[in-house]
Design a protein around this motif. Sequence first.
Motif, mmCIF file in Angstrom:
data_model
loop_
_atom_site.group_PDB
_atom_site.id
_atom_site.type_symbol
_atom_site.label_atom_id
_atom_site.label_comp_id
_atom_site.label_asym_id
_atom_site.label_seq_id
_atom_site.Cartn_x
_atom_site.Cartn_y
_atom_site.Cartn_z
ATOM 1 N N VAL A 136 6.394 -29.544 0.268
ATOM 2 C CA VAL A 136 6.655 -27.714 -0.736
ATOM 3 C C VAL A 136 7.007 -28.975 -1.670
ATOM 4 N N LEU A 137 7.242 -27.528 -2.598
ATOM 5 C CA LEU A 137 8.248 -28.274 -4.287
ATOM 6 C C LEU A 137 9.126 -27.211 -4.083
ATOM 7 N N ASP A 169 19.228 -19.335 -4.042
ATOM 8 C CA ASP A 169 18.677 -19.302 -4.850
ATOM 9 C C ASP A 169 17.964 -20.382 -6.001
ATOM 10 N N ARG A 170 17.110 -21.658 -5.502
ATOM 11 C CA ARG A 170 15.914 -22.152 -5.868
ATOM 12 C C ARG A 170 15.089 -21.694 -5.578
ATOM 13 N N GLU A 171 13.959 -22.367 -5.892
ATOM 14 C CA GLU A 171 12.638 -21.570 -6.266
ATOM 15 C C GLU A 171 11.668 -22.071 -5.426
ATOM 16 N N ILE A 172 11.222 -22.239 -4.398
ATOM 17 C CA ILE A 172 9.860 -22.774 -3.345
ATOM 18 C C ILE A 172 8.410 -22.899 -3.681
ATOM 19 N N THR A 173 8.030 -23.534 -3.138
ATOM 20 C CA THR A 173 6.522 -23.071 -3.643
ATOM 21 C C THR A 173 6.018 -23.762 -2.482
ATOM 22 N N THR A 174 5.368 -22.722 -1.550
ATOM 23 C CA THR A 174 4.359 -23.327 -0.311
ATOM 24 C C THR A 174 3.066 -23.582 -1.081
ATOM 25 N N VAL A 216 10.385 -17.923 -2.555
ATOM 26 C CA VAL A 216 9.251 -18.457 -1.846
ATOM 27 C C VAL A 216 8.021 -17.684 -2.706
ATOM 28 N N ASN A 217 7.634 -18.306 -3.456
ATOM 29 C CA ASN A 217 6.230 -17.941 -4.157
ATOM 30 C C ASN A 217 6.265 -17.015 -4.972
#
Length: 176
Positions: free
Chosen positions: A60-61, A79-84, A18-19
């Motif tokens: 979110v992304l 294991d996924r990329e999260i962007t808030t 996350v981020n």
Amino acid sequence: MNASGPDVPVTMDIRLSVNGNDRPVTVDTRETLLDTLRERLDLIGAKKGCDHGQCGACTVLLDGRRVKSCLTLTVTLDDREITTVEGLADGDTPHPLQTAFIEHDAFQCGYCTPGQLCSAVGMLAEAAAGWPSIVTPDVRAEPGLDEEEIRERMSGNLCRCGAYVNIVAAIGEVAR
């Protein structure tokens, strides 16, 4: 029903990115990403608006793509990329869209703003990749981001205050 009875949640240990930070977390297999972000990781930017994927306040992304976090099960995101919205800035330097939203007064109450910002970041990436929208006149041409395109591409994010004119202007400025 699991072996422990119907009222005992099934949990799973996963690692979220996350981020840019790895965050190990134990989640109920029925838990949404929105609830995980807000209740377990103390990232309260994404908002619970409708809790049905209709308003976009929770956007979110995920691996750079827009998702409604109220409809996304956290257990599927190992294991996924999260962007808030909290991760859009580069250190102390706001993302260009954050700056444009401020300059264009593209918010009133601000409740939808985090979702609007994340959606706009994803939308600009989609347009840059050449993805057409329903209003793109020629799907073979590079999509231009005029007002009509921006409005269509952002239509999954609602603003109850009606700041759309300024939101579109802010996004248009960054798109140019």
